[in-house]
Enzyme design. Structure first.
Site, mmCIF file in Angstrom:
data_model
loop_
_atom_site.group_PDB
_atom_site.id
_atom_site.type_symbol
_atom_site.label_atom_id
_atom_site.label_comp_id
_atom_site.label_asym_id
_atom_site.label_seq_id
_atom_site.Cartn_x
_atom_site.Cartn_y
_atom_site.Cartn_z
ATOM 1 N N ASP A 162 83.797 50.362 49.186
ATOM 2 C CA ASP A 162 84.180 51.775 49.211
ATOM 3 C C ASP A 162 85.210 52.032 50.315
ATOM 4 O OD1 ASP A 162 82.048 51.168 51.007
ATOM 5 O OD2 ASP A 162 81.574 53.275 51.256
ATOM 6 N N GLU A 192 79.041 51.877 51.965
ATOM 7 C CA GLU A 192 78.963 51.551 53.400
ATOM 8 C C GLU A 192 79.358 52.745 54.243
ATOM 9 O OE1 GLU A 192 79.882 50.437 57.381
ATOM 10 O OE2 GLU A 192 81.372 51.192 55.965
HETATM 11 ZN ZN LIG Z 1 84.506 49.578 57.134
#
Ligand SMILES: [Zn+2]
Length: 382
Positions: free
Chosen positions: A74, A139
């Site tokens: 992401d 994340e």
């Molecule tokens: Zn990162």
């Protein structure tokens, strides 16, 4: 084919940048990587989470030791497109620099570890041990994807871990934890001329937060390894109008935790403080909606020296071995590992993550593919 060419490496990075995986659509990234790996006879498994979101896991080699390599798929929002000098989802090159959202954080690191797997596999390497790729979703918002790898046992047999987050020619081995906490204070409304008929929800919350500041900013909290604990109230609201005693207030705080004063200890301290005010008539509750623990591995762990030596070939500057300020997937992945566990954060990138005109030195991207290849084999065959 022994090694992908530079133009192939750039093409892969360009394709990754073009996928708009802004806090979503990691499954599209995973599907792209799965097809790419399959072209070079590497099997992988997409692990769906929900919607267009998924993790990806792939392996080359076999048996022990197992080296985990990880990167997130992401990226954060590019913000206003007109602030960029180029389209953030179209990799652009200028004067040896590459531009695009995620070029530093961390599609270059992700591409570099995937390409390294392809290059090694094409040479029938590793001769000994396994390299396990764990590509994560989510994340940037609470390290969600890596929590599934922790839960499903993917880390259990892992003997060392490289996270390819942007460090440039520096090495991270520790990071603070992070907690997002919402405080809710309920009171009783009354006219402001008769506060004795009500209970002021703002007063109770304010007193609690001031005491929390004093408590968590105490110099007695030792932070020898990665600096001090950090506690900050970052949002606050409450009340309905100026002449009413407020019956509701809420606040949010971010805490950066350290091994000497970890998330559990912060929670216990807060519960004690809240109990004190609630015993006096307040009704304060908390919602801890993000809770990532600190990571502290030894700066002498076995991945550090070989990485430092490899990096020194590519830079004239000092390679720093230091704790990093950001939270990474390590907060999940290295849970329950001992302090001597081989762990590093090392990946291509600079200080432009999350910024407009995020960029990366093109040569650094190629150099990391080289560094990883030597490092992974060195670790497994030692
Ligand atoms: Zn990162």
């Amino acid at each position: 084919m022994e090694h992908l060419s530079k133009s192939q490496a750039l093409e892969i990075l360009k394709n990754l940048i073009a996928i708009k995986s802004v806090n979503d659509h990691e499954k599209t990234v995973a599907t792209y990587l799965q097809k790419l790996l399959a072209q070079y006879d590497i099997k992988s498994e997409i692990k769906p989470i929900r919607g267009d979101r998924a993790n990806l896991i792939a392996e080359i080699g076999q048996g022990k030791p197992v080296l985990g390599i990880s990167g997130h798929m992401d990226v954060v929002s590019p913000g206003k497109l007109e602030d960029w000098n180029s389209n953030p989802f179209e990799m652009t090159e200028k004067d040896g620099m590459l531009y695009g959202r995620g070029i530093t954080d961390m599609k270059s690191g992700l591409a570099a570890i995937v390409i390294t797997m392809i290059n090694l596999h094409a040479q029938d390497l590793p001769k000994k041990g396994t390299i396990r790729l764990m590509a994560t979703m989510g994340e940037e918002v609470g390290e969600e994807g890596s929590s599934y790898f922790l839960k499903d046992g993917s880390m259990k047999d892992v003997d060392g871990l490289v996270i390819a987050e942007p460090s440039g020619y520096n090495i991270g081995y520790a990071e603070k934890g992070s907690m997002d906490i919402k405080f809710i204070s309920k009171g009783k409304a009354s006219h402001s001329s008769m506060p004795e008929n009500g209970y002021n929800a703002i007063d109770a919350l304010m007193n609690l937060l001031i005491e929390a500041n004093t408590t968590f900013r105490d110099d007695q909290i030792k932070g020898d390894s990665i600096g001090p604990l950090v506690f900050n109230t970052t949002l606050i609201k409450g009340g309905t109008q100026v002449n009413s005693i407020p019956d509701y207030a809420e606040a949010e705080a971010n805490v950066r935790t350290i091994p000497e004063y970890d998330n559990q200890k912060v929670i216990a301290t807060l519960h004690n403080l809240i109990k004190k005010y609630n015993d006096q008539g307040a009704q304060i509750s908390t919602d801890i909606y993000m809770n990532e623990g600190p990571v502290l591995m030894s700066p002498k762990n076995p991945l550090i020296t070989p990485t430092k030596k490899l990096m020194e070939k590519y830079t004239t500057e000092t390679v720093h071995v230091a704790p990093i300020s950001a939270v990474t997937d390590a907060s999940n992945l290295v849970q329950n590992k001992p302090i001597e566990f081989p762990f590093i954060v090392a990946g291509p990138g600079n200080n432009t993550p999350h910024q407009i005109n995020e960029n990366l030195d093109k040569q650094m991207y190629f150099n990391f593919i080289d560094i990883y290849e030597k490092l992974f084999i060195d670790f497994l065959e030692k």
